[in-house]
Scaffold this active site. Structure first.
Site, short mmCIF file in Angstrom:
data_model
loop_
_atom_site.label_atom_id
_atom_site.label_comp_id
_atom_site.label_asym_id
_atom_site.label_seq_id
_atom_site.Cartn_x
_atom_site.Cartn_y
_atom_site.Cartn_z
N ASP A 46 -5.09 33.09 -42.05
CA ASP A 46 -5.15 33.47 -40.64
C ASP A 46 -6.22 34.53 -40.41
OD1 ASP A 46 -3.04 31.75 -40.23
OD2 ASP A 46 -1.53 33.31 -40.46
N SER A 89 -2.85 41.48 -37.10
CA SER A 89 -4.13 41.41 -37.80
C SER A 89 -5.31 41.47 -36.84
CB SER A 89 -4.21 40.14 -38.66
OG SER A 89 -3.98 38.99 -37.89
N GLY A 120 -1.04 38.76 -34.00
CA GLY A 120 -1.38 39.90 -33.16
C GLY A 120 -1.67 41.17 -33.94
#
Length: 399
Positions: free
Chosen positions: A222, A180, A178
């Site tokens: 990610d 990033s 959340g």
């Protein structure tokens, strides 16, 4: 290295703070707006003469949450991973030109400093933590300015006046990246507003460095899938490429090859410092040459390699086996306590119904594969909701 296109747009959250939504139309209204006498005259005269320019159009960007499907828990192990971005949850950042100076606006709920009671304060901090998105947008602006100076990019200073606000639907502390997502969306706003280009392949590192400056544990893998979107296979085994270019080999996979997948997650999230500490210990042991850690990391990387083949063959049975193996490897090397009781419970519940499941990342969520279809899905959904877990079908975000 093959690289997919950037993420496309999807629906975003409903809240959006807008500056100067209405203009004062009288002296009384101008005074109520806090304008000085000179500003009142200028404002009302411009309106009367029809000279008021329309408010500049806002720049709105979104970035999606992500799910680690198969492979290593971190790119720091020079392994491989399959991930995908999901359009179920995303962060939205709005840059509104025309404000005096630069204004970073707090979210009315997530950055609130007012509470109705101690119970309300306790619930909000337990659910959302001490920090909202303001510091993420501040750090993104600071890092963007530093990048421009380092690369001799001259900014059009006439565009500097703006406000920046955010909203997010990504569950807090659920391990879906959340933080990033907010940084990614804020960076996109700045790039559009100033008409600056940072190569797409370099943007994940920009986001990672911005978060690390705030003390947030941030892996590259990610951020890669949040920048590019879709379903991806990332290979960090080429040490020369990782060392020289700061990236791995990125391949876009066809999302339609995925079987239906589901997300189960906690309402308040359950990311713990013990899990992050366990990963840091694993990384330290791996760099020191610990054979048991290196062997487990190689097995996790193998899950991603085999998973890519299984996707190409539409082999749902093998995908489920690999998810289970991936989970067991992580649990055994990190320990049950570090994995978190809620993660363990969600995985065991899914397995009790004949499903495969593994954590989406470092937090309170798991990705689930139900090989027997809708009846199995409905049974697991009912059981999950009965214990207070959320359950929904994952939707892969487009590239």
């Amino acid at each position: 290295m093959s690289v997919p296109n950037s993420v496309g747009g999807v629906d975003h959250g409903s809240w959006c703070q807008v500056q100067f939504a209405s203009r004062p139309t009288s002296v009384k209204g101008a005074a109520a707006a806090g304008l000085s006498q000179a500003e009142m005259v200028e404002e009302l005269t411009a309106q009367h003469q029809g000279q008021r320019e329309p408010e500049p159009e806002a720049v709105v960007e979104i970035a999606n949450a992500r799910v680690d499907f198969l492979g290593n828990v971190s790119d720091a192990f020079n392994g491989e991973v399959i991930l995908f971005s999901i359009k179920n949850f995303n962060a939205t950042v709005t840059l509104q030109p025309g404000a005096p100076g630069i204004r970073i606006l707090p979210h009315p709920k997530l950055d609130s400093s007012e509470y109705t009671s101690f119970e309300d304060l306790d619930k909000m901090i337990n659910g959302f933590g001490y920090y909202g998105g303001v510091r993420l947008m501040q750090a993104t602006c600071k890092h963007f300015f530093a990048w421009c100076k380092e690369h001799a990019v001259e900014l059009d200073m006439s565009r500097t006046g703006f406000s920046m606000s955010y909203d997010t639907t990504i569950p807090r502390k659920a391990g879906m990246s959340g933080s990033s997502a907010i940084v990614c969306a804020a960076l996109r706003c700045l790039l559009r507003h100033y008409d600056v280009e940072i190569p797409v392949v370099e943007q994940p590192a920009f986001i990672q460095q911005t978060e690390r400056e705030l003390g947030i544990s941030a892996d590259l893998q990610d951020r890669v899938v949040q920048v590019f979107g879709g379903l991806m296979h990332l290979d960090f085994s080429d040490l020369d490429l990782v060392t020289t270019d700061g990236c791995g080999t990125y391949s876009a996979l066809e999302p339609s090859r995925l079987p239906p997948l589901y997300l189960m997650y906690c309402g308040e999230g359950s990311k713990s410092t013990s899990e992050l500490e366990a990963i840091e210990i694993m990384q330290a042991n791996w760099h020191e040459g610990d054979e048991s850690v290196r062997e487990r990391m190689q097995e996790m990387a193998s899950c991603a390699r085999q998973g890519r083949v299984a996707l190409e063959r539409w082999d749902v049975g093998t995908l489920g086996q690999l998810m289970t193996k991936n989970y067991e490897l992580k649990r055994d090397i990190m320990g049950v306590e570090a994995m978190g009781a809620s993660n363990i419970r969600m995985v065991e519940m899914a397995q009790a119904f004949g499903c495969a499941a593994k954590p989406c990342g470092s937090g309170g969520s798991v990705v689930v594969l139900c090989p027997r279809g809708k009846p199995q899905v409905e049974q697991l959904k009912a059981a999950a909701q009965a214990e207070g877990f959320h359950f929904l079908q994952a939707e892969v975000a487009p590239r």
